[in-house]
Structures are given as C-alpha cells and as structure tokens.
Write an enzyme that holds these catalytic residues in place. Structure first.
Site, mmCIF file in Angstrom:
data_model
loop_
_atom_site.group_PDB
_atom_site.id
_atom_site.type_symbol
_atom_site.label_atom_id
_atom_site.label_comp_id
_atom_site.label_asym_id
_atom_site.label_seq_id
_atom_site.Cartn_x
_atom_site.Cartn_y
_atom_site.Cartn_z
ATOM 1 N N GLU A 397 72.369 -12.155 57.494
ATOM 2 C CA GLU A 397 73.429 -12.830 56.740
ATOM 3 C C GLU A 397 74.369 -13.616 57.661
ATOM 4 O O GLU A 397 74.782 -14.733 57.339
ATOM 5 C CB GLU A 397 74.222 -11.803 55.926
ATOM 6 C CG GLU A 397 73.499 -11.272 54.690
ATOM 7 C CD GLU A 397 72.368 -10.287 54.990
ATOM 8 O OE1 GLU A 397 72.235 -9.874 56.159
ATOM 9 O OE2 GLU A 397 71.618 -9.948 54.059
ATOM 10 N N HIS A 464 74.661 -1.559 45.578
ATOM 11 C CA HIS A 464 74.153 -2.684 44.793
ATOM 12 C C HIS A 464 75.003 -2.891 43.552
ATOM 13 O O HIS A 464 74.510 -3.376 42.535
ATOM 14 C CB HIS A 464 72.699 -2.449 44.364
ATOM 15 C CG HIS A 464 71.704 -2.502 45.474
ATOM 16 N ND1 HIS A 464 71.530 -1.478 46.363
ATOM 17 C CD2 HIS A 464 70.824 -3.470 45.855
ATOM 18 C CE1 HIS A 464 70.577 -1.790 47.231
ATOM 19 N NE2 HIS A 464 70.133 -3.000 46.945
#
Ligand SMILES: Cc1ncc(C[n+]2csc(CCOP(=O)(O)OP(=O)(O)O)c2C)c(N)n1
Ligand SMILES: [Mg+2]
Length: 658
Positions: A397, A464
């Site tokens: 990322e 999540h």
C-alpha cells in the site's frame, strides 16, 4: 584514487572540479553561520559531494531527481540561484516553501527536483511514480532517487524496489552508504555485505561505485542512465562513502572510531580531485585559487541578498488558502435519462466514465486488473482500458500511494483501490505526511483518489469492518467523501477524480449490493463539501452519513409522527457547517449518528461546532450516537451490540420527548 579516464577531456575535468567545489565551499560557509547562530540546523554532506554532483551531472536537466538531506550538490548542480537556497534555509519567502518547511524539504518543478519528507523511505516510491509516468508516456527518461543506507531498512525501500522491478520502471535507486545512520553503524542496520546484494532478491541489476571518485561516478552513471533510457528498468547503485561530520552538526561524531575517520579523510573527494587536477596540469594553483575566490564571492553576494530579505509575514488566510490546490468546480448536470443501479454498479459506472474522460487516469490496486477487484468494481476494465492503465499491484500500500504521488508530479491522475479500507494503515504514512502536506509545503498537488471499501454489518471481524474516516478527517490537506446513495456515489466519485487534491473516498460495503437507486446515465458531478438535506422537519435534526443514513431513514419510517430533519453530510472534509447550523437553528435539537466508535470521531467535532455556534438555539443537550469503543467483533450478535444502530431508536425517542 584514480581519476584517469581517457574518455574525459580537460574541459570536462575542469567542469567536474568546479561542480564538486561549490557544495563544499557553501557548506564551509554554512558551518561558520551555524556557529554564529545564523542558521538553525545543518546536515553535512562533506565527504559525499561526488555522489550528488556526479549523479546530477549524468542526468538531463528535464529528468527528475529526488535527493535526501545530504545532497546539496544536486541543488547546486541544477543551478538554483544560491540566494533562493539561502532564503529557503532561513524560512524566507524567496525560498521554496514560503517559510513552511525547512532545509532540503522542498521540491521545485522548475528545477525538476523533488525533495524529501522527513520519513526518508517514501521518497523512493515517488520516483517509481515518475518512472511509471515516463514509461506510460513513452518518454525516454530516467529518474534518480537517493537514500542513505539507514533508510534501506525501511519497508518503503523494499516496496519501492519491488514495484519498480515488477513494472520495469526506469529508476536509479542511489544508496549512499556512508557508514552510519545517525549513530548506528551499518553492522547494526543490515546483515548482508553490500546493499547492492539486495538487488538479487528483486531480480534487479546493481552496481557498487566508489562514492568518493567523481570521475567514476560520472562516467558509470552516465552509461547506466543512457542504457536505462533505451531499455527501461530499475537499477540499484550502491555508493561507498563516509559521513565525515555528525548526523547533524549538533550531534557530533564521538561514536566514530578515530582510525575510521582518518582513513576516510585521506579519501576526501574534493581534495584528491584537486590534487589530480593540479598534477595533470589542467589548472595551476593560481587558477584554482581564483575559481575558489569566485565561488566564495558568489556565496557572499547571495547571502547578503537573502539576509536582507524580510521574514515571512504570518497571514492566517494565506496559510489556510494554500492547504489545497485551488480549482474551479464545474457542475455537470446529470442527464434526465436514468437507470436503476446498485450502489456498487454506480461506483463502477463513475469510475468507467472517468477513465473515458481522463486519458491520463490510471487505476492501481490489488487484483484490480483481470480479476476485477475483490468487489468486482473494475470488472471488464482491462479489456476496455488496457493493462497499462488498470494495474494490478503487489501487496504494498505504501509504495502504491507514493507511486500515485509520483504520477501526480508528472501531471497524471490516479485512483488507488484499497482492497479494504482497513489496509490503508499500511499506506498511512504517505497519505498523512506526503499527499496531505505537499501542496501546503511547496505547492505541488497530489491528484489522487483513494477508494476505501469500508464498514461493518457484514460479519467480517476487526480487520475487514472498520470505518476509519476519522484517521483522515483530522489531517489537514485531505478531502474525505462518504456517499450513501448510488446517484451520489457516482457523482461524488467523478467530482473527486476531477478535484486535483487528495481524496479519501469511502464506500460502505454493506451498501454495495443492498442499496439500489436511479442513477443518471451520463457523466455528471456533485460538488464536494455540500451536505444533502434528505428530509425536512421541525422537531429535531439528525446528522449522519454513509450506511447510518439508511439506519435513520428506516427508523423515521417507523415513527412518522416525528418531524425530523435528516442531513446526509456526504463529505466530511470539508464539512458543510452551514447546512448543519441552519438546521440546528431551526429545530433546536440534534442527534449525530456515526457508525465509527464514539471517541474521537467526526460526531464529536460536529457536536463541538454546534455548541460553539448554535448554543442559544438549543432546546436539548446535543446527542452523539456511535459504536462501542471496542474493536469490531465477528459474531453477529456481538457485532449488532457493537454498532450504534441498536441505541439509536431509544436515543431518538428520548430526544424527541425532551
Ligand atoms: C521514519 C523515520 N525514522 C527515523 C528518522 C530519524 N532519522 C533521520 S535521518 C536518520 C538516519 C538516516 O540514516 P541514513 O539513511 O544512513 O542517511 P544519512 O543520514 O547517513 O545520510 C534517522 C534515524 C526519520 N527521519 N524518519
Ligand atoms: Mg548513512
């Protein structure tokens, strides 16, 4: 040291000599000024000048170079007027940051130099982005980026080299191995013998170069740069050198063994080259002295100009205005023709039309290409736009966000898909420290949209399910958008991509396939920073956004007798304070509903704003309803208990009765 090279003419040698002399003489002057308290801090590059000068000389003036804190030679070699450098170091207006950042922490498109942020490593991925832009535009150009050997321990180094290698980017990763990272010797920094050895793991070519020999540097890097221009690929260059002074002047060198210092003193890159120039009779002593006198007089002249320059004036409005790049929002009215779409399809539609509209727009993310992304938002995009513009990334990322920054430096737009918004923590540093601050610091915009599939209610557990917008709303320089309906998701996404500033675009996963709505077929925009008054009422105001908009709508259907005004914020930064205040002034009661856990969320700031601005209008205490201050649990009953949704009904009724 051997400076003999049959390929170099006498003129080239003299030119190299003048170039390496300049940073040395500037530094000697700076050390005097530092002792006199006239400059605040100095990171010395004495003993390492050959690298910055040699590498910069090997690049063309239109090629980008990304230096670190000891690379004065890059700046002098790009011929920046010294007075501007001196003004920069003194925090004056004629520098490059309007007094907003210090020392070498700046970039300048004019000289194609992209300076560092303090965190060192992110610099490397920015070079990847510039390299990628060159490749996509078929420009035969190479980019050089610097790091110290200490900086190679950062994950950013690994990520940037890995991406550059997988994508064959024309980047020279220049590692100045100067023996120490602050006080830490290389033996405590890494275990391999040479940094250059690390290239093997990345499938990358590498070279070890004598960092104190400007002739070797110049000739080798020239040859390498030319070959990279023709055949784009990354190369790791390790320059062996030594840091002769303290990390910065105040910290000293007590921890460096005396013999080591003496060894490297004998290898001084400037003194030895001067001796060679003399012995080769390229210049005589008088000529050398007169070159030195000329440089010294240039330094003094420019210092005088910088010293006489007034300090920057503090003007709050100017500071606030420079956080974002200004641009004129263009309203593009939605067409009357509409189709019913799911939330997820509306996002996909907005993204697709943006790709058609902006030829320079690139999408990057994990599994976004053939696989179409884990939520299938980019399904079919590769076939339509090609793999160059729809890019699968390695799992990195941080490097992808810095790559996006590099694309922006080259005038390109990008959308980065976080696979789940939770994973943005692995790219947090460049977002909050690079993208958010770069325009304020030196006027470069970060034209990047980061898509953030987020939110709970889907039984996905602590990693999540987060809705982590508050990590970003508190950081000046970022825009934060959070739509709740398909039409708005499309119009706001298109507007976010048009906006030249960094935008975090939150997409609630629970809405993807559960919410449908009429969506305009054509390309259209909805202005950022404008809330939507979903429903008018007189008794109380509900302020919310994202999935919670639907919680509120459902509940209000159950209680038609409550005359509630419902505001969907849609954008959290900039916040539509006017819409909030107008409604609260009208109803006198307000409940702020957020999905995130209660402490430190945007509801707290909205509550503070209302109490500061609407106190006299309030008929009840301001109420915040949010989720529990725990991580988000997995089991359905635990998750239901976690979410603020369960408390909303009783709190709404209580407020209505108050
Ligand atoms: C992320 C981060 N951690 C720590 C620091 C503090 N710091 C600044 S420079 C430096 C040493 C860097 O060493 P190296 O990369 O070898 O460069 P050199 O100073 O030797 O040129 C450290 C620890 C920082 N700026 N950023
Ligand atoms: Mg070092």
């Amino acid at each position: 040291m051997n400076f003999e090279d049959p390929t170099l003419s006498k003129e080239q040698h003299i030119n190299l000599f003048k170039s390496i002399l300049k940073p040395r003489l500037i530094e000697e002057k700076m050390l005097v000024l530092l002792r006199q308290g006239k400059i605040s801090k100095w990171f010395s590059g004495i003993g390492q000048e050959a690298i910055a000068v040699g590498v910069t000389k090997s690049l063309k003036s239109e090629e980008y170079i990304l230096p670190m804190h000891r690379n004065l030679g890059v700046f002098t070699e790009r011929k920046i007027p010294l007075q501007r450098l001196f003004s920069q170091w003194q925090g004056k207006l004629n520098g490059f940051t309007k007094g907003r950042d210090r020392s070498f922490h700046f970039g300048t498109q004019e000289y194609k130099i992209i300076g560092m942020i303090s965190h060192l490593g992110p610099q490397l991925g920015v070079a990847d982005g510039i390299g990628l832009a060159h490749k996509l535009k078929n420009e035969k150009a190479v980019t050089a980026v610097f790091t110290g050997e200490g900086g190679t321990s950062e994950g950013d180094f690994h990520e940037a080299l890995n991406v550059a290698s997988v994508w064959d980017l024309p980047v020279l990763f220049c590692v100045e191995n100067n023996g120490y990272g602050l006080s830490t010797p290389t033996s405590e920094q890494f275990k391999c013998e040479h940094i250059a050895d690390k290239a093997i793991g990345y499938g990358m070519e590498s070279h070890i170069i004598d960092g104190n020999n400007i002739v070797e540097i110049y000739t080798k890097v020239n040859e390498i740069a030319e070959s990279v221009r023709e055949n784009p690929r990354p190369i790791l260059l390790e320059f062996k050198t030594f840091r002769r002074r303290g990390h910065e002047e105040a910290s000293g060198t007590k921890y460096v063994p005396a013999e080591l210092m003496e060894h490297w003193e004998k290898l001084d890159p400037v003194d030895n080259y001067e001796l060679f120039i003399l012995e080769s009779e390229f210049l005589n002593r008088d000529e050398i002295d007169s070159i030195k006198a000329e440089i010294k007089s240039e330094i003094d002249r420019h210092l005088k100009i910088a010293n006489e320059e007034l300090n920057v004036e503090a003007d709050e409005t100017k500071e606030l205005n420079d956080v974002f790049k200004g641009y004129k929002f263009k309203t593009q009215i939605p067409s009357s023709k509409k189709t019913e779409l799911r939330f997820i399809d509306a996002i996909s539609d907005g993204l697709k039309q943006s790709m058609e509209k902006h030829e320079d727009l690139v999408i990057m993310g994990q599994d976004v290409a053939e696989y179409g992304g884990v939520f299938k938002i980019t399904d079919g995009f590769v076939e339509k736009f090609g793999k160059k513009r729809v890019r699968n990334t390695p799992i990195c990322e941080s490097a992808i966000i810095t790559t996006a920054m590099g694309l922006s430096i080259k005038g390109m737009k990008s959308v980065v898909e976080m696979q789940f918004s939770d994973f943005v923590s692995s790219g947090f540093n460049p977002i909050v420290n690079y993208l958010a601050k770069v325009h304020y610091r030196w006027g470069q915009n970060a034209d990047v949209v980061i898509r953030m599939p987020c939110g709970a209610g889907v039984g996905a557990g602590p990693f999540h399910s987060q809705t982590n917008e508050a990590w970003f709303t508190k950081t000046p320089g970022l825009k934060v958008v959070y739509p709740s309906t398909p039409q708005e998701a499309k119009g706001l996404l298109i507007a976010s991509i048009e906006d030249p500033n960094p935008v975090l675009f939150f997409e609630h996963k629970a809405l993807y396939r559960s919410i449908r709505g009429e969506v305009s077929d054509d390309y259209f925009t909805i202005e950022l920073g404008k809330a939507n008054l979903i429903r008018e009422g007189n008794d109380l105001t509900i302020i919310t956004y994202g999935a919670a908009v639907h919680w509120a709508t459902e509940l209000l259907e159950k209680y038609p007798e409550i005359s509630a005004e419902l505001i969907d914020l849609r954008t959290l930064s900039p916040l539509d304070e006017e819409a909030i205040f107008n409604s609260v002034k009208k109803t006198g009661k307000v409940i702020i509903l957020q999905e995130d856990s209660i402490f430190g969320g945007i509801a707290s700031d909205i509550s503070a704003l209302i109490s500061e601005n609407c106190f006299e209008y309030l008929d009840a205490p301001i109420k915040r309803v949010a989720s529990l201050p725990t991580p988000i649990p997995f089991s359905k009953n635990l998750e239901d208990q976690y979410l603020g949704k369960v408390k909303f009904e009783s709190e709404l009724l209580a407020l209505n009765k108050y």
